[in-house]
Design a protein around this motif. Structure first.
Motif, PDB file in Angstrom:
ATOM      1  N   LEU A  81       0.833  -1.202   0.000  1.00  0.00           N
ATOM      2  CA  LEU A  81       0.000   0.000   0.000  1.00  0.00           C
ATOM      3  C   LEU A  81       0.867   1.250   0.000  1.00  0.00           C
ATOM      4  N   ALA A  85       0.772   4.014  -2.864  1.00  0.00           N
ATOM      5  CA  ALA A  85       0.011   5.131  -2.305  1.00  0.00           C
ATOM      6  C   ALA A  85      -0.020   6.365  -3.208  1.00  0.00           C
ATOM      7  N   LYS A  87      -0.174   6.636  -6.375  1.00  0.00           N
ATOM      8  CA  LYS A  87      -1.189   6.441  -7.409  1.00  0.00           C
ATOM      9  C   LYS A  87      -2.589   6.568  -6.823  1.00  0.00           C
ATOM     10  N   ILE A  88      -2.784   5.969  -5.652  1.00  0.00           N
ATOM     11  CA  ILE A  88      -4.098   6.020  -5.015  1.00  0.00           C
ATOM     12  C   ILE A  88      -4.448   7.453  -4.631  1.00  0.00           C
ATOM     13  N   SER A  95     -10.716   7.635  -7.144  1.00  0.00           N
ATOM     14  CA  SER A  95     -10.259   6.287  -6.818  1.00  0.00           C
ATOM     15  C   SER A  95     -11.201   5.569  -5.859  1.00  0.00           C
ATOM     16  N   VAL A 211      -7.806   2.219 -10.935  1.00  0.00           N
ATOM     17  CA  VAL A 211      -7.331   2.722  -9.659  1.00  0.00           C
ATOM     18  C   VAL A 211      -8.351   2.477  -8.557  1.00  0.00           C
ATOM     19  N   THR A 212      -9.645   2.457  -8.908  1.00  0.00           N
ATOM     20  CA  THR A 212     -10.686   2.169  -7.922  1.00  0.00           C
ATOM     21  C   THR A 212     -10.568   0.734  -7.432  1.00  0.00           C
ATOM     22  N   LEU A 214      -7.902  -1.093  -7.436  1.00  0.00           N
ATOM     23  CA  LEU A 214      -6.692  -1.170  -6.629  1.00  0.00           C
ATOM     24  C   LEU A 214      -6.932  -0.633  -5.217  1.00  0.00           C
ATOM     25  N   THR A 215      -7.611   0.508  -5.123  1.00  0.00           N
ATOM     26  CA  THR A 215      -7.812   1.149  -3.825  1.00  0.00           C
ATOM     27  C   THR A 215      -8.619   0.269  -2.887  1.00  0.00           C
ATOM     28  N   TYR A 216      -9.721  -0.270  -3.388  1.00  0.00           N
ATOM     29  CA  TYR A 216     -10.550  -1.120  -2.540  1.00  0.00           C
ATOM     30  C   TYR A 216      -9.806  -2.386  -2.118  1.00  0.00           C
TER      31      TYR A 216
END
Length: 333
Positions: A81, A85, A87-88, A95, A211-212, A214-216
């Motif tokens: 993470l 981070a 990118k998020i 995101s 990216v969404t 990835l974030t979740y």
């Protein structure tokens, strides 16, 4: 659901972007390999990914002798993470915007289960055995694709699936009383969950930004592991902290190499090279842990690999893209 809709490129589906230093490395690699055919470049990347994934599971097995799998997972997720981070954070609030919150939660649950079951098998079984059984995710993927995506499967693909299932049964090899090693069952459960993750990610990439996804995943898996990790926490030694740091870094690097492989080459041309993981696992298992795979494991793995390669190449001739080809591969490793 429209099964003929084109899936996004592997690099997009994975939902991970390399940080600036990663981009510089990619450009340097591109300069060195620019004269090579794209499938050759993809093959180099996927061989590197297979090697790095094998290093990752070797590290997990080694550190797992003293630390719980929950602890390993939560630290691994935290390190990864931190790496992604930028990118998020640069994508906020986009995101966090999802059109399929239910599917996001479903994927997080199955991704967590895939890693939990899979890493447990890696720690408890000979490395080659756990790696070989993990290849059975192709069998589960076919079943889930029929059930959830409504894919039409002909006699050839059904035949390959049945042959692959026989390979799974061979690797499980019940003992004289019909009992199966619980850790082998854990490996099978991990493979099944991994197959489900790949199906769900294929659906999600049609509506949500990479990216969404990835974030979740980054937050979700880590949050689920926090409580069990806290309950089983043991203070790592300095060496163990170093190994945990390596697990996170190597995991990220392996996923990046895997993404680049399917970005550069055709899935049908390079996917079979991922099975070199079994070779690496056998070597590392023998050298580091003095463990050799059972003959039944090697034969069963050969059956599954042959069935998988046959399926991929046949579907390629029919002009279809298998869910296993590129989508979601980085989410469950």
């Amino acid at each position: 659901m429209d099964m003929h809709q084109k899936d996004p490129e592997p690099s997009q589906a994975a939902g991970v972007s390399a940080p600036p230093h990663g981009n510089r490395l990619n450009r340097k690699f591109a300069e060195l390999t620019g004269h090579l055919p794209s499938n050759t470049v993809g093959a180099i990347w996927i061989l590197l990914a297979a090697f790095l994934f094998s290093i990752m599971v070797t590290l997990i097995k080694f550190v797992g002798q003293d630390l719980s799998v929950f602890q390993i997972l939560v630290v691994r997720q935290a390190i990864m993470l931190v790496i992604v981070a930028p990118k998020i954070l640069s994508g906020l609030p986009t995101s966090l915007a999802t059109k399929r919150p239910g599917l996001q939660i479903t994927r997080i649950v199955f991704a967590t289960a895939a890693m939990l079951f899979g890493f447990t098998a890696i720690i408890e079984l000979p490395l080659a055995d756990a790696t070989a059984i993990s290849f059975s995710k192709t069998f589960f993927l076919t079943i889930f694709a029929i059930w959830l995506l409504g894919e039409k499967v002909g006699i050839h693909r059904w035949g390959a699936t049945i042959v692959g299932f026989l390979g799974v049964l061979l690797m499980l090899r019940p003992d004289g009383e019909g009992l199966i090693d619980p850790f082998a069952l854990s490996a099978i459960a991990g493979a099944a969950c991994a197959g489900m993750v790949m199906i769900v990610v294929r659906i999600l990439t049609r509506t949500d930004a990479p990216v969404t996804i990835l974030t979740y995943q980054a937050f979700g898996v880590g949050l689920i592991m926090l409580v069990p990790a806290a309950l089983t926490w043991q203070a790592p030694t300095l060496v163990e902290w170093g190994l945990l740091l390596l697990v996170g870094i190597v995991s990220w690097a392996a996923q990046m190499a895997n993404i680049q492989a399917f970005k550069a080459g055709e899935a049908t041309a390079i996917a079979s090279l991922d099975y070199t993981r079994l070779l690496y696992a056998t070597i590392f298992g023998a050298l580091v842990f003095s463990q050799w795979p059972r003959l039944e494991t090697l034969i069963g793995a050969a059956v599954i690999i042959a069935a998988s390669i046959y399926t991929v190449r046949r579907e390629a001739k029919r002009g279809r893209e298998l869910a296993r080809a590129a989508d979601g591969r980085g989410y469950n490793n």
